[in-house]
Design an enzyme around this catalytic site. Structure first.
Site, PDB file in Angstrom:
ATOM      1  N   ARG A   1     -24.682 -15.133 -15.229  1.00 39.90           N
ATOM      2  CA  ARG A   1     -23.907 -16.237 -14.760  1.00 39.90           C
ATOM      3  C   ARG A   1     -22.935 -16.770 -15.911  1.00 39.90           C
ATOM      4  NH1 ARG A   1     -26.061 -22.325 -12.970  1.00 39.90           N
ATOM      5  NH2 ARG A   1     -23.819 -23.536 -13.118  1.00 39.90           N
TER       6      ARG A   1
ATOM      7  N   ASN B   1     -26.358 -18.486  -4.057  1.00 41.41           N
ATOM      8  CA  ASN B   1     -24.614 -18.333  -4.160  1.00 41.41           C
ATOM      9  C   ASN B   1     -24.180 -17.030  -4.165  1.00 41.41           C
ATOM     10  OD1 ASN B   1     -23.682 -21.020  -3.774  1.00 41.41           O
ATOM     11  ND2 ASN B   1     -24.857 -21.780  -5.869  1.00 41.41           N
TER      12      ASN B   1
ATOM     13  N   HIS C   1     -18.381 -24.744  -0.585  1.00 39.24           N
ATOM     14  CA  HIS C   1     -17.722 -25.302  -1.697  1.00 39.24           C
ATOM     15  C   HIS C   1     -16.160 -25.314  -1.365  1.00 39.24           C
ATOM     16  CE1 HIS C   1     -21.125 -24.048  -4.767  1.00 39.24           C
ATOM     17  NE2 HIS C   1     -21.448 -25.022  -3.892  1.00 39.24           N
TER      18      HIS C   1
ATOM     19  N   TYR D   1     -15.759 -29.394  -5.795  1.00 43.79           N
ATOM     20  CA  TYR D   1     -15.092 -28.017  -6.159  1.00 43.79           C
ATOM     21  C   TYR D   1     -13.535 -27.892  -5.941  1.00 43.79           C
ATOM     22  CZ  TYR D   1     -19.822 -26.089  -6.853  1.00 43.79           C
ATOM     23  OH  TYR D   1     -21.081 -25.922  -7.320  1.00 43.79           O
TER      24      TYR D   1
HETATM   25  C1  G6P Z   1     -24.045 -27.457  -7.315  1.00 42.33           C
HETATM   26  C2  G6P Z   1     -23.871 -26.501  -6.081  1.00 42.33           C
HETATM   27  C3  G6P Z   1     -24.677 -25.439  -6.128  1.00 42.33           C
HETATM   28  C4  G6P Z   1     -25.075 -24.749  -7.438  1.00 42.33           C
HETATM   29  C5  G6P Z   1     -25.355 -26.006  -8.384  1.00 42.33           C
HETATM   30  C6  G6P Z   1     -25.565 -25.315  -9.916  1.00 42.33           C
HETATM   31  O1  G6P Z   1     -24.495 -28.436  -6.677  1.00 42.33           O
HETATM   32  O2  G6P Z   1     -23.713 -27.007  -4.812  1.00 42.33           O
HETATM   33  O3  G6P Z   1     -24.501 -24.462  -5.365  1.00 42.33           O
HETATM   34  O4  G6P Z   1     -26.171 -23.841  -7.473  1.00 42.33           O
HETATM   35  O5  G6P Z   1     -24.706 -26.947  -8.393  1.00 42.33           O
HETATM   36  O6  G6P Z   1     -25.991 -26.215 -10.383  1.00 42.33           O
HETATM   37  P1  G6P Z   1     -26.681 -25.816 -12.007  1.00 42.33           P
HETATM   38  O7  G6P Z   1     -27.459 -27.014 -12.608  1.00 42.33           O
HETATM   39  O8  G6P Z   1     -27.365 -24.571 -12.037  1.00 42.33           O
HETATM   40  O9  G6P Z   1     -25.177 -25.982 -12.872  1.00 42.33           O
END
Ligand code: G6P
Length: 439
Positions: free
Chosen positions: A94, A148, A200, A253
């Site tokens: 990521r 995702n 998103h 988003y």
């Molecule tokens: C959001 C999205 C999710 C995503 C998450 C990431 O709420 O809707 O799809 O996985 O954030 O969160 P993080 O704490 O991993 O950055």
């Protein structure tokens, strides 16, 4: 009838939340067996999370038998629901999705733009394999997909696997509805939002409370600076003209698309100062797992709220509960279009409200897309379909076309160098591109 749930990616730091969700719903949704599944690399995390989940169940006195395993196929036998919360390549992959595009002048984000595209490439084959196993081992079970990019992955699985009981879920519509209830100081059960779009990239066209349209009141609160962004997004706020002209609720988003230059600037500065979101999350996770190890801990720790996906499991548990109980209530899900939005293909997965029944979601008709958002939604759906095509074919040119059609990339002469670096970085997780890209 007792319910069995299998959680793929069970070693995730989010697992205590879903366990809490099942414990809270015991009276109406009798989950009696939970199996947490992970892969070899996640063995340690799985052990830690498994033990915490065990303590949570014991403390609650819930009648749930829990176990954890690395043997996915064995776990699937007799499952009623399978939920997925995996990250192929982990947070390290990521971080690359976030850093590399930014270096080339593009948004670097885990579900949007080039980062989201490569996350889709890594994830789609793995989820298709799981769905095919389900078709064989537990054909009646529902696959509830959180992985995702949730919309793209759900569509790929529906198109290219033998399993069709697949629903995608995201916490964004769920969180937006809760935030709107707070803004309007109304119990959430009385709030209805008509959601239209893609994962998103969903808009709230109308907000109703007890049948009265309150959309303008919510827009006024957003104009006054109220922000309902999750922890992973720093909201920059919306201009009055944007809100008054669009007259729909944006989701957090949308900033990537409607404030691209400002977000780029902000992300560059933030990444330099604190690291990318993945790097920040790595620290949050390390702290969380230290907490999880504490044998005195027997509830979900509050720090989990620092994750952007907080409350995702409420959305998942509500969905499973409504399917099991044939509730016929309305929830927002990622499901096949089948004419719900006239401007999109029948086999496209869309994010909309649906009536949830024992036989799955029945999406509520939208008709034609409102003109101001029609272009971008059809454009993004085209990108998503090209992304799926590339993830399956392993073709460089399909990957190039997906980039070309993504509004956050598009810059045709820069795509080759961007793709080269992303393909180099993710080689270990992209076997389908072996022939065309890596030979
Ligand atoms: C959001 C999205 C999710 C995503 C998450 C990431 O709420 O809707 O799809 O996985 O954030 O969160 P993080 O704490 O991993 O950055």
């Amino acid at each position: 009838m007792a319910v069995k749930v299998v959680i793929i990616g069970g070693g995730s730091s989010y697992t205590p939340e879903i366990i809490e969700g099942f414990i809270q719903r015991q009276a109406t949704f009798p989950v009696r067996e939970i199996v947490l599944v992970d892969i070899e690399e996640g063995r340690d995390k799985l052990d830690i999370v498994g033990r915490l989940a065990e303590r949570m169940i014991q403390k609650a006195g819930a009648d749930i038998s829990l176990r954890w395993t690395l043997n996915r196929k064995e776990a699937l036998h007799g499952a009623d629901f399978v939920s997925t919360q995996i990250r192929v390549g982990g947070l390290a992959a990521r971080a690359l999705d976030e850093r590399i595009p930014l270096k080339h002048g593009f948004i670097g984000q885990e579900t949007n733009g080039a980062g989201g595209l490569f996350k889709a490439f890594r994830t789609i084959p793995v989820l298709i394999e799981l769905a095919n196993e389900m078709a064989e081992i537990c054909p009646d079970a529902w696959l509830v997909n959180f992985t995702n990019p949730a919309g793209i992955v759900t569509e790929a699985v529906l198109k290219h696997s033998a399993h069709n009981k697949v629903i995608g879920v995201c916490n964004i519509p769920f969180n937006m509805r809760n935030s709107v209830a707070e803004i309007l100081q109304t119990p959430v059960e009385r709030v209805g939002i008509e959601f239209i779009g893609l994962n998103h990239f969903v808009f709230g066209r109308h907000v109703w409370v007890d049948g009265i349209d309150r959309t303008d009141d919510v827009l006024a609160a957003l104009n006054d600076g109220t922000d309902y962004s999750p922890a992973n997004i720093v909201g920059l706020g919306w201009s009055e003209s944007f809100l008054k002209s669009l007259r729909m609720l944006p989701n957090p988003y949308h900033q990537y698309y409607f404030q691209t230059k400002d977000v780029l600037k902000k992300d560059l500065a933030a990444y330099e100062q604190n690291g990318t979101r993945a790097e920040v999350v790595q620290q949050v996770e390390a702290q969380l797992f230290e907490k999880y190890k504490d044998i005195e801990l027997d509830v979900k720790p509050e720090e989990l709220e620092q994750r952007g996906g907080a409350y995702y499991s409420d959305a998942a548990c509500n969905l499973m509960d409504s399917i099991y109980n044939d509730r016929g209530d309305i929830q927002t899900v990622n499901t096949l279009n089948r004419g719900t939005i006239r401007d999109l293909p029948d086999d496209a997965v869309i994010e909309v409200n649906a009536v949830i029944t024992k036989s799955g979601p029945r999406p509520i008709a939208i008709g034609s897309l409102p003109l101001p958002i029609k272009g971008l939604i059809t454009n993004l759906k085209t990108f998503e379909q090209l992304a799926i095509q590339a993830a399956i074919s392993g073709s460089y040119h399909d990957a190039y076309l997906a980039c070309l059609m993504n509004p956050l990339i598009q810059d045709e002469k820069k795509i080759d160098s961007l793709l080269r670096e992303l393909f180099d970085a993710h080689e270990a997780y992209l076997p389908q591109f072996k022939k065309e890209v890596y030979s």
